[in-house]
Scaffold this active site. Structure first.
Site, mmCIF file in Angstrom:
data_model
loop_
_atom_site.group_PDB
_atom_site.id
_atom_site.type_symbol
_atom_site.label_atom_id
_atom_site.label_comp_id
_atom_site.label_asym_id
_atom_site.label_seq_id
_atom_site.Cartn_x
_atom_site.Cartn_y
_atom_site.Cartn_z
ATOM 1 N N LEU A 69 1.777 -19.155 7.539
ATOM 2 C CA LEU A 69 0.641 -19.358 6.662
ATOM 3 C C LEU A 69 0.895 -20.382 5.559
ATOM 4 C CD1 LEU A 69 -2.165 -17.944 6.381
ATOM 5 C CD2 LEU A 69 -1.211 -17.134 4.255
ATOM 6 N N ALA A 79 0.831 -1.201 0.000
ATOM 7 C CA ALA A 79 0.000 0.000 0.000
ATOM 8 C C ALA A 79 0.867 1.253 0.000
ATOM 9 C CB ALA A 79 -0.920 -0.006 1.216
ATOM 10 N N GLN A 117 -9.641 -11.622 11.004
ATOM 11 C CA GLN A 117 -9.730 -12.891 10.300
ATOM 12 C C GLN A 117 -8.687 -13.907 10.773
ATOM 13 O OE1 GLN A 117 -8.511 -13.257 5.937
ATOM 14 N NE2 GLN A 117 -10.711 -13.603 5.879
ATOM 15 N N GLU A 162 -3.936 -20.224 0.830
ATOM 16 C CA GLU A 162 -5.229 -20.757 0.475
ATOM 17 C C GLU A 162 -5.168 -21.416 -0.895
ATOM 18 O OE1 GLU A 162 -8.298 -18.172 1.724
ATOM 19 O OE2 GLU A 162 -9.492 -18.659 -0.036
ATOM 20 N N ARG A 168 -12.804 -18.097 4.442
ATOM 21 C CA ARG A 168 -11.918 -18.406 5.565
ATOM 22 C C ARG A 168 -12.616 -18.528 6.903
ATOM 23 N NH1 ARG A 168 -7.048 -14.486 3.587
ATOM 24 N NH2 ARG A 168 -6.566 -15.839 1.833
ATOM 25 N N HIS A 175 -4.655 -13.628 11.210
ATOM 26 C CA HIS A 175 -4.122 -13.339 9.889
ATOM 27 C C HIS A 175 -4.328 -11.913 9.423
ATOM 28 C CE1 HIS A 175 -2.801 -14.171 5.914
ATOM 29 N NE2 HIS A 175 -3.961 -13.949 5.365
ATOM 30 N N HIS A 202 -7.005 -17.201 9.581
ATOM 31 C CA HIS A 202 -6.833 -17.999 8.368
ATOM 32 C C HIS A 202 -6.869 -19.460 8.769
ATOM 33 C CE1 HIS A 202 -5.232 -19.585 4.681
ATOM 34 N NE2 HIS A 202 -5.276 -18.399 4.123
ATOM 35 N N LEU A 225 -4.421 -7.924 -1.319
ATOM 36 C CA LEU A 225 -3.430 -7.391 -2.248
ATOM 37 C C LEU A 225 -4.114 -6.418 -3.202
ATOM 38 C CD1 LEU A 225 -1.238 -10.545 -3.001
ATOM 39 C CD2 LEU A 225 -0.662 -8.563 -1.615
ATOM 40 N N PHE A 257 -9.984 -19.438 -5.911
ATOM 41 C CA PHE A 257 -9.655 -19.036 -4.556
ATOM 42 C C PHE A 257 -10.935 -19.006 -3.745
ATOM 43 C CE2 PHE A 257 -6.570 -17.046 -1.757
ATOM 44 C CZ PHE A 257 -5.394 -17.490 -2.315
ATOM 45 N N ARG A 294 -12.715 -10.764 5.103
ATOM 46 C CA ARG A 294 -12.068 -10.505 3.822
ATOM 47 C C ARG A 294 -11.976 -11.783 3.001
ATOM 48 N NH1 ARG A 294 -6.617 -11.099 1.841
ATOM 49 N NH2 ARG A 294 -5.871 -11.827 3.845
HETATM 50 C C1 LIG Z 1 1.347 -14.843 5.341
HETATM 51 C C2 LIG Z 1 0.371 -13.928 4.658
HETATM 52 C C3 LIG Z 1 -0.151 -14.268 3.403
HETATM 53 C C4 LIG Z 1 -1.058 -13.449 2.754
HETATM 54 N N1 LIG Z 1 -1.534 -13.811 1.518
HETATM 55 C C5 LIG Z 1 -2.367 -12.975 0.863
HETATM 56 C C6 LIG Z 1 -2.843 -13.300 -0.456
HETATM 57 O O1 LIG Z 1 -2.505 -14.325 -1.012
HETATM 58 N N2 LIG Z 1 -3.651 -12.440 -1.073
HETATM 59 C C7 LIG Z 1 -4.031 -11.281 -0.487
HETATM 60 O O2 LIG Z 1 -4.750 -10.537 -1.121
HETATM 61 N N3 LIG Z 1 -3.600 -10.950 0.747
HETATM 62 C C8 LIG Z 1 -2.784 -11.760 1.442
HETATM 63 N N4 LIG Z 1 -2.342 -11.422 2.702
HETATM 64 C C9 LIG Z 1 -2.714 -10.146 3.285
HETATM 65 C C10 LIG Z 1 -1.851 -9.035 2.749
HETATM 66 O O3 LIG Z 1 -0.608 -9.526 2.341
HETATM 67 C C11 LIG Z 1 -1.561 -7.972 3.766
HETATM 68 O O4 LIG Z 1 -2.737 -7.557 4.327
HETATM 69 C C12 LIG Z 1 -0.911 -6.785 3.095
HETATM 70 O O5 LIG Z 1 0.297 -7.198 2.510
HETATM 71 C C13 LIG Z 1 -0.637 -5.639 4.006
HETATM 72 O O6 LIG Z 1 0.090 -4.673 3.285
HETATM 73 P P1 LIG Z 1 0.381 -3.258 3.828
HETATM 74 O O7 LIG Z 1 1.028 -2.502 2.744
HETATM 75 O O8 LIG Z 1 -0.847 -2.689 4.395
HETATM 76 O O9 LIG Z 1 1.367 -3.475 5.048
HETATM 77 P P2 LIG Z 1 2.750 -4.242 5.194
HETATM 78 O O10 LIG Z 1 3.204 -4.869 3.953
HETATM 79 O O11 LIG Z 1 2.658 -5.056 6.410
HETATM 80 O O12 LIG Z 1 3.764 -3.072 5.452
HETATM 81 C C14 LIG Z 1 3.755 -2.317 6.632
HETATM 82 C C15 LIG Z 1 4.784 -1.241 6.462
HETATM 83 O O13 LIG Z 1 4.632 -0.297 7.472
HETATM 84 C C16 LIG Z 1 5.840 -0.001 8.059
HETATM 85 N N5 LIG Z 1 5.594 0.414 9.445
HETATM 86 C C17 LIG Z 1 4.856 -0.211 10.372
HETATM 87 N N6 LIG Z 1 4.862 0.480 11.516
HETATM 88 C C18 LIG Z 1 5.615 1.574 11.295
HETATM 89 C C19 LIG Z 1 6.021 2.677 12.088
HETATM 90 N N7 LIG Z 1 5.650 2.801 13.350
HETATM 91 N N8 LIG Z 1 6.811 3.599 11.541
HETATM 92 C C20 LIG Z 1 7.220 3.483 10.249
HETATM 93 N N9 LIG Z 1 6.877 2.485 9.469
HETATM 94 C C21 LIG Z 1 6.081 1.532 9.978
HETATM 95 C C22 LIG Z 1 6.635 -1.258 7.931
HETATM 96 O O14 LIG Z 1 8.005 -0.987 7.920
HETATM 97 C C23 LIG Z 1 6.185 -1.753 6.572
HETATM 98 O O15 LIG Z 1 6.955 -1.182 5.559
HETATM 99 C C24 LIG Z 1 -1.450 -12.253 3.372
HETATM 100 C C25 LIG Z 1 -0.931 -11.896 4.610
HETATM 101 C C26 LIG Z 1 -0.041 -12.722 5.270
HETATM 102 C C27 LIG Z 1 0.464 -12.357 6.631
#
Ligand SMILES: Cc1cc2nc3c(=O)[nH]c(=O)nc-3n(C[C@H](O)[C@H](O)[C@H](O)COP(=O)(O)OP(=O)(O)OC[C@H]3O[C@@H](n4cnc5c(N)ncnc54)[C@H](O)[C@@H]3O)c2cc1C
Ligand code: HEM
Ligand code: SF4
Ligand code: F3S
Ligand code: FES
Lengths: 583, 250, 118, 125
Positions: A248, A15, A236, A251, A282, A349, A238, A397, A116, A391
């Protein structure tokens, strides 16, 4: 030290990186602050894929995707968000491909897609191939590709900077304060717009697929300002985490044809979801597994797991499309999915709830349409309420990409229109005070012990099955843990790379998230999606078709005020009436 | 199901006692690195990361190292464990130490140690940036995806798997002595783009690889390949790039 | 010491043997080129080679050259074929075995000469 | 691109095939040397004793232009191969740029002198 950028992005997961990219394309000067090196973000762990109705394998339409998302969310999903999402994601996936993402391919050379959980054709008739994937490391590829594009665009990164505070005054966000891990210095960042994308907080649970660093920092910071967190009760689990470890298992293994079996070898999902069986969403699968375990049909020494059976699949599928998970099972359990049944257990999860936003990512300050100017949020930590009460796999993603992009664009646009608002005289004051208090506290409490107690009690009391008495007890436990947290000791006096201090600080954030979650869950006296109450077993649309907004009571420490927000029951062109959710 | 092989319950592995010997260094207080040993009771199936966390949480809170995902996907916790580079979260205790034995843990080599097991990663990422690690295709994209056959996609299958953990680069004897070598990780990244049928900057990347700091510095020592937690056949990849440069120039 | 495997030791030995034979080679060229100053000068130095430590040294140089040459071939096979990389370990054991055999043979031939002072 | 900090950096980054060419040369020369060097050792150290290489024997052998050519090829190829190999090591182990330049200059000079000495020696007979 002081810095100034038009747009600041906090977090460099999918994100954050997407938002940074689009803010930069919108002509803003952009910096990304992250407590990890960007490629360490947990987006890299996502395996299964990203859902988009490309129709590369079978006929598919965004309307079907929209419907599945809403139904998957047990009708708590905001339908406008779902519509925007289901349409935008198609384009967004092509865009990722144009950025070079190495998708797996169909024989014709198009992006490969697979089935999925919860994704269906024709409004629920049968499973459809909608998840675009790159083997089983789609998240890794997205993270790498987006980071690469940011390198190309020259985004400024502040790596290993922990954001400790948001500067919000008079309803407008003016910047952030961050702690530099390497030096122990406090930096202030002045900005026209700030985008929060700091990920989830699964670490409040004992068994979780989330990284050790997913501690809900920014949610807590937002919440501490008296601002609301939305739908925190929806978390959620998983169904398929490696037993004991929580790691994990994608799925995709069910998508590829893996079968869940209990201790008797029975394919028990046939009883719970007769139509789509193992491909049910899930929450349903997780509850089914727990039910099997509770009824004594679990496997393993503690009988607290079930088996996933891949042995009937060809070796090429297991070692090719499911390589990642095969590797995990071999590494950590010494089990080889080609010939062994792998023991799995539900694992904490994904947070459906979080910082409330509108569909452009603008952060909301209440349930009545109020917002914080210049502050945006996206990703797991935000709640546009795309996911509602539960979700669907692959939709997260998609969420990162679609709403990361929208937040980036909106922030850049806003930054073009406004001037910098003044920073307060000493913006870092509170952060310095918090950190110094932690450093100075010479108490006897060990942060790790408190954290462990929090994780265990959350797992037991606010886990997959919930009930009033347990959660009421959990409220007290959290209060007690917070009291003890005040006496936590930090023995490392160093300035450089003080990881002990960081962990203690993160524990504080976790306690807040747990508090908001428990209060919200205790308050919602129905069962919906991932929130399942043994004492209120039915979904109650009359009273509860609304979002929870949890506010910290700034006057009474430890108390949570609950408000509500309406669910958008119509999209722009489509609307789906709430119906019973059966698969 | 009778013929099916039901696995042993692997979670009840025997407990073991190990001495964890860690090379510690805090530039704020120490002149030079020194070894400290911590006796720990653990399970054979524990990850080394679990043991380090145990020491940090309950014995010596100042111990510092990076970690995040805990299952070999983020690349934070590369360190030298029992003499080899690995991810602490991806090795089980039983694979590196016997009951009653000593397990050595040191920081990875060739990068400046900042504190205990944590090193300065900036030079590593500088090398990464040097190979233009991003997709380049300036021609206007089609409405849908760019077409690529499964076989073409397979060419990148290994090299796109890299998590930038630095296990490889910091195991390379050429990198240890002279940081100017871009190192295997950067070459793996370059390979991912060089062999992407959609990318248009192949020549520029091969030119970077062709320089004194590039592929020719590799003397095929294979430490990188042995160290890679993602099982990327790194030496094979480097050799492919060498040949690609050679054919391009001839 | 880093616990590298065959590849690391193959490389290290290749480098050490290369440098060692280079050092010997430079000396060897100097001593041979003394030939242009006439028989006396040349033979004065040449007689040194009859001393047993020099003879043993020469056996080692031979071992070094054989290893370096065979491993050099291994490297070329790896550079130009995919199988070379896949079988590098086996090839290295082959290189080591052949080197040992060649060295044993050289030693065997030279023992009587050393003992006989010839 | 790695940022060029000095003129030498800039020159190195300007497109050059030098390293590629040396890499190929190491392989070709190595391949030839297998026969020449192993042959040479076999003939002078295994088949006969080292002490047989007396002044008279050497002079006699070098009367034949074919042997002269053989020996000079070994001399030249080994010189280039070995010196370039040593350059690899110098570039790896001598870390500071000025030191590297010094060490290389001295080493190349000595090698050149020895090469001349060898050539002159070989053709003086
Ligand atoms: C094992 C696993 C498998 C998954 N598989 C899928 C899938 O197949 N399909 C799907 O759609 N979703 C999947 N998900 C869910 C999805 O991957 C996550 O919800 C998503 O990647 C979260 O992305 P994000 O960018 O919000 O945060 P993240 O990728 O978690 O990034 C968080 C960022 O914030 C930063 N940060 C955090 N706190 C601070 C702070 N205090 N100060 C500065 N920086 C900070 C970290 O450094 C990091 O860069 C999965 C999740 C997991 C755990
Ligand atoms: C006899 C046949 C020989 C063969 C087949 C051979 C082959 C090779 C090859 C292929 C390399 C390149 C290694 C690499 O790039 O990793 C090399 C390097 C080298 N060779 Fe030879 N060589 C031979 C003889 C010699 C001789 C006689 C000398 C000494 C004068 C020598 C000295 C070196 C040195 C110093 C290196 C550099 C080693 C390094 O950088 O690690 N070689 N050789
Ligand atoms: S190639 Fe392997 S060892 Fe090297 S950085 Fe990438 S994942 Fe790590
Ligand atoms: S260890 Fe180094 S020498 Fe080459 S094969 Fe790997 S990069
Ligand atoms: S903690 Fe992420 S790779 Fe080890």
């Amino acid at each position: 030290m002081h810095h100034r950028f038009d747009v600041l992005v906090v977090g460099a997961g999918g994100a954050g990186l997407m938002a940074a990219l689009y803010a930069a394309k919108g002509g803003a000067s952009v910096a990304c602050i992250t407590k990890l090196y960007p490629t360490r973000s947990h987006t890299g762990a996502a395996q299964g894929g990203i859902g988009a109705a490309l129709g590369n394998v079978q006929e598919d339409h965004w309307e079907w995707h929209m419907f599945d998302t809403i139904k998957g969310g047990d009708y708590l999903t905001d339908q406008d968000a779902a519509e925007v999402f289901a349409k935008d994601i198609i384009d967004a996936v092509y865009e990722l491909e144009h950025m070079g993402l190495p998708f797996s391919r169909t024989p014709e050379g198009k992006i490969a897609q697979r089935k999925f959980g919860g994704h269906t054709r024709d409004f629920g008739k049968a499973a459809v191939e909608r998840s675009c994937y790159a083997q089983d490391r789609t998240g890794h590829m997205i993270l790498q590709t987006l980071f690469q594009q940011n390198v190309k665009e020259g985004t400024t990164f502040y790596n290993e900077f922990h954001v400790t505070d948001l500067i919000i005054e008079e309803g407008r966000c003016r910047g952030v304060v961050a702690y530099h891990y390497a030096t122990g210095e406090i930096h202030t960042f002045h900005a026209k717009a700030v985008i929060l994308a700091a990920g989830g907080y699964g670490r409040i649970f004992k068994i979780t697929s989330n990284a050790l660093t997913l501690t809900g920092d920014l949610m807590s910071i937002y919440y501490r300002k008296g601002l609301p967190l939305e739908d925190m009760e929806f978390y959620q689990f998983h169904p398929t985490g490696l037993a004991k470890l929580g790691i994990l298992v994608t799925e995709g293994i069910r998508g590829e044809g893996g079968i869940l079996r209990n201790a008797d070898g029975e394919r028990f999902m046939e009883r719970y979801a007769p139509t789509i069986k193992d491909l049910a969403p899930r929450d349903i699968v997780s509850r089914s597994i727990i039910t099997e375990i509770r009824e004594g049909r679990g496997v393993g020494a503690d009988k607290d797991a079930v088996h996933i059976d891949l042995t009937h699949l060809p070796r090429e599928v297991i070692e090719g499309k499911l390589a990642e998970i095969t590797d995990l099972a071999r590494t950590y359990l010494g089990q080889d999915p080609v010939k062994d049944l792998v023991a799995i257990q539900p694992t904490a999860h994904y947070a459906m709830g979080g910082i409330p936003t509108d569909i452009n990512g603008l952060c909301l300050s209440d349930g009545a349409g109020g917002s914080i100017e210049g502050l945006y949020a996206a990703g797991e930590q935000a709640c546009v309420s795309l996911h509602g009460a539960n979700r669907l796999g692959t939709n997260s993603l998609g969420d990162l990409i679609v709403f990361g992009r929208r937040a980036g664009t909106a922030a850049a646009q806003y930054a073009r229109q406004v001037e910098y608002a003044d920073m307060p005289a000493d913006p870092e004051r509170e952060s310095v005070a918090t950190l110094e208090a932690l450093r100075a506290a010479s108490g006897k409490e060990n942060a790790a012990v408190i954290r462990r107690e929090l994780q265990e009690s959350m797992m037991n009391n606010v886990g997959i099955f919930r009930n009033g008495p347990d959660m009421a007890r959990q409220v007290e436990i959290i209060k007690d843990l917070k009291d003890r947290y005040r006496h936590v000791s930090v023995s490392d006096p160093g300035r450089r790379y003080n990881s002990e201090l960081i962990e203690a600080m993160e524990l504080g954030f976790m306690l807040d998230c747990a508090e908001a979650m428990t209060a919200s869950a205790l308050n919602r006296t129905e069962s919906r999606g991932a929130h399942d109450r043994e004492d209120y077993h039915e979904r109650d649309d009359v009273n509860w078709l609304k979002h929870t907004m949890a506010y910290k009571d700034l006057n009474k420490p430890g108390e949570v005020l609950i408000g509500y927000k309406d669910v958008a029951l119509k999209g722009y062109t489509h609307a789906f009436e709430p119906k019973a959710r059966v698969y | 199901m009778a013929e099916q092989h039901i696995p042993l319950d692997t979670h009840t592995t025997p407990p073991m006692r190990v001495n964890v010997k860690i090379l510690r260094f805090n530039p704020e207080t120490d002149k030079k690195p020194h070894w400290e040993t911590y006796p720990v009771e653990a399970q054979a199936s524990d990850r080394v990361l679990d043991v380090l966390n145990y020491v940090k949480w309950y014995v010596e809170p100042t111990l510092t190292f990076r970690r995040s995902c805990g299952h070999g996907i983020c690349g934070s916790d590369a360190m030298m464990i029992a003499g080899r580079n690995r991810l602490a979260c991806k090795v089980l205790l039983r694979d590196v130490v016997k009951d009653g034995g000593t397990l050595t843990v040191e920081p990875i080599r060739g990068l400046k140690v900042e504190k205990d097991l944590l090193v300065d990663m900036d030079p590593f990422f500088d090398s990464y940036r040097a190979i233009m690690p991003y997709f380049i295709n300036e021609s206007p994209p089609p409405a849908g995806e760019r077409i690529q056959s499964p076989a073409q996609a397979d060419r990148m299958q290994h090299s796109s798997n890299c998590i930038l953990c630095a296990c490889c680069t910091t195991s390379c004897p050429i990198f240890w002595v002279n940081g100017s070598y871009l190192g295997p990780a950067a070459i793996v990244q370059a390979h991912r783009f060089i062999f992407d049928s959609r990318d248009e900057a192949t020549n520029q990347r091969l030119n970077i690889m062709n320089q004194n700091t590039g592929v020719w510095r590799c003397r095929t020592a294979y430490n990188c390949t042995e160290a890679c937690p993602r099982d990327i056949p790194i030496t094979t990849i480097i050799e492919e790039v060498k040949r690609a440069v050679m054919y391009q120039q001839s | 010491m880093y616990r590298g495997r065959e590849g690391q030791w193959a490389w290290l030995l290749h480098r050490l043997s290369g440098l060692a034979i280079l050092a010997y080679f430079l000396l060897h060229v100097v001593s041979i080129s003394l030939i242009m100053f006439g028989e006396d000068v040349y033979m004065a130095v040449h007689h040194l080679y009859d001393l047993w430590p020099f003879r043993v040294g020469l056996i080692l140089v031979t071992a070094g050259v054989v290893y370096h040459a065979l491993n050099g071939l291994r490297i070329m096979v790896m550079d130009f074929t995919g199988r070379g990389v896949a079988y590098q370990r086996q090839m290295w054991y082959g290189v080591m075995a052949l080197t040992l055999m060649a060295t044993a043979y050289t030693t065997w031939v030279n023992i009587p000469r050393i003992l006989g002072g010839y | 691109m790695i940022r060029a900090r000095t003129f030498t950096d800039a020159r190195q980054q300007s497109h050059s095939n030098a390293e590629l060419n040396w890499w190929i040369f190491m392989r070709i020369s190595g391949l030839i040397l297998v026969f020449l060097v192993l042959g040479h050792i076999y003939m002078t150290f295994i088949q006969v004793s080292e002490s047989d290489a007396t002044y008279t024997a050497v002079v006699a052998k070098l009367q034949n232009p074919a042997w002269k050519f053989y020996d000079w090829t070994i001399l030249a190829l080994t010189m280039l191969h070995g010196v370039n190999g040593a350059r690899y090591s110098i570039e790896d182990y001598v870390r500071s740029r000025p030191n590297r330049a010094w060490v290389k200059t001295i080493f190349y000079t000595i090698s050149a002198v020895i090469f001349t000495l060898g050539t002159v020696g070989l053709f003086s007979i």
